[in-house]
Design a protein around this motif. Structure first.
Motif, mmCIF file in Angstrom:
data_model
loop_
_atom_site.group_PDB
_atom_site.id
_atom_site.type_symbol
_atom_site.label_atom_id
_atom_site.label_comp_id
_atom_site.label_asym_id
_atom_site.label_seq_id
_atom_site.Cartn_x
_atom_site.Cartn_y
_atom_site.Cartn_z
ATOM 1 N N GLY A 212 0.785 -1.221 0.000
ATOM 2 C CA GLY A 212 0.000 0.000 0.000
ATOM 3 C C GLY A 212 0.822 1.279 0.000
ATOM 4 N N PHE A 213 2.132 1.157 0.257
ATOM 5 C CA PHE A 213 3.011 2.316 0.336
ATOM 6 C C PHE A 213 4.116 2.192 -0.705
ATOM 7 C CE2 PHE A 213 2.434 3.143 5.214
ATOM 8 C CZ PHE A 213 1.067 3.148 5.039
ATOM 9 N N THR A 214 4.546 3.328 -1.254
ATOM 10 C CA THR A 214 5.649 3.354 -2.208
ATOM 11 C C THR A 214 6.621 4.471 -1.849
ATOM 12 O OG1 THR A 214 4.215 2.541 -3.983
ATOM 13 C CG2 THR A 214 6.301 3.539 -4.627
ATOM 14 N N ILE A 215 7.889 4.114 -1.680
ATOM 15 C CA ILE A 215 8.919 5.104 -1.392
ATOM 16 C C ILE A 215 9.615 5.478 -2.689
ATOM 17 C CG2 ILE A 215 10.714 3.381 -0.894
ATOM 18 C CD1 ILE A 215 11.726 5.274 1.331
ATOM 19 N N SER A 216 9.920 6.762 -2.843
ATOM 20 C CA SER A 216 10.594 7.226 -4.051
ATOM 21 C C SER A 216 11.352 8.506 -3.730
ATOM 22 C CB SER A 216 9.589 7.474 -5.174
ATOM 23 O OG SER A 216 8.692 8.512 -4.822
ATOM 24 N N ALA A 217 12.122 8.979 -4.703
ATOM 25 C CA ALA A 217 12.894 10.196 -4.487
ATOM 26 C C ALA A 217 13.034 10.975 -5.774
ATOM 27 C CB ALA A 217 14.274 9.841 -3.926
ATOM 28 N N ASP A 218 13.190 12.270 -5.626
ATOM 29 C CA ASP A 218 13.500 13.158 -6.745
ATOM 30 C C ASP A 218 14.822 13.839 -6.388
ATOM 31 O OD1 ASP A 218 13.764 15.181 -8.614
ATOM 32 O OD2 ASP A 218 11.628 15.634 -8.649
ATOM 33 N N SER A 219 15.900 13.350 -6.967
ATOM 34 C CA SER A 219 17.218 13.873 -6.597
ATOM 35 C C SER A 219 17.400 15.321 -7.019
ATOM 36 C CB SER A 219 18.321 13.002 -7.206
ATOM 37 O OG SER A 219 18.193 12.965 -8.616
ATOM 38 N N ALA A 220 16.708 15.730 -8.065
ATOM 39 C CA ALA A 220 16.815 17.129 -8.517
ATOM 40 C C ALA A 220 16.225 18.080 -7.480
ATOM 41 C CB ALA A 220 16.117 17.306 -9.854
ATOM 42 N N LYS A 221 15.294 17.581 -6.694
ATOM 43 C CA LYS A 221 14.646 18.389 -5.665
ATOM 44 C C LYS A 221 15.131 18.040 -4.268
ATOM 45 C CE LYS A 221 10.371 19.056 -8.306
ATOM 46 N NZ LYS A 221 8.892 18.879 -8.318
#
Length: 123
Positions: free
Chosen positions: A66-75
């Protein structure tokens, strides 16, 4: 100095969704393992999900997809998308970072913490 600032918490109904954000500063983003933890009143902090520098992830068993971890390295920002929320998911969430944690979900593996953002039950 590592700084982590969470946001995105708020009121949510059971079955709803919420996306939390964690803006990181004071280090080169992408060189630290990042993770989300949560803590209910009177209970110990528990790991929710972790994201390593190579993109590998680790989720707590209670997440159940039910959960998804992610990242935006530009931000310089870490996210966790939470869906199908249950009342027990409406607690305080914390962002954590550490140089060498290898997607650990153990609180003791992290030395850098944000102040937290709270998901509250609106039902």
């Amino acid at each position: 100095q590592v700084q982590l600032v969470e946001s995105g918490g708020g009121s949510v109904q059971a079955g709803g969704s919420l996306r939390l954000s964690c803006v990181a500063s004071g280090f080169t983003y992408g060189t630290y393992c990042m993770a989300w933890f949560r803590q209910a009143p009177g209970k110990e902090r528990e790991g929710v999900a972790a994201l390593d520098t190579d993109g590998s992830t680790n989720y707590a068993t209670f997440v159940k997809g039910g959960f998804t971890i992610s990242a935006d390295s530009a931000k310089n920002t870490l996210y966790i998308q939470m869906s199908s929320l249950k009342p027990e998911d409406t607690v305080m969430y914390y962002c954590a970072a550490e140089l060498t944690s290898a997607v650990s979900l153990k609180e003791s593996e992290y030395d850098n913490w944000g102040e937290g953002t709270e998901a509250t039950d609106s039902s």
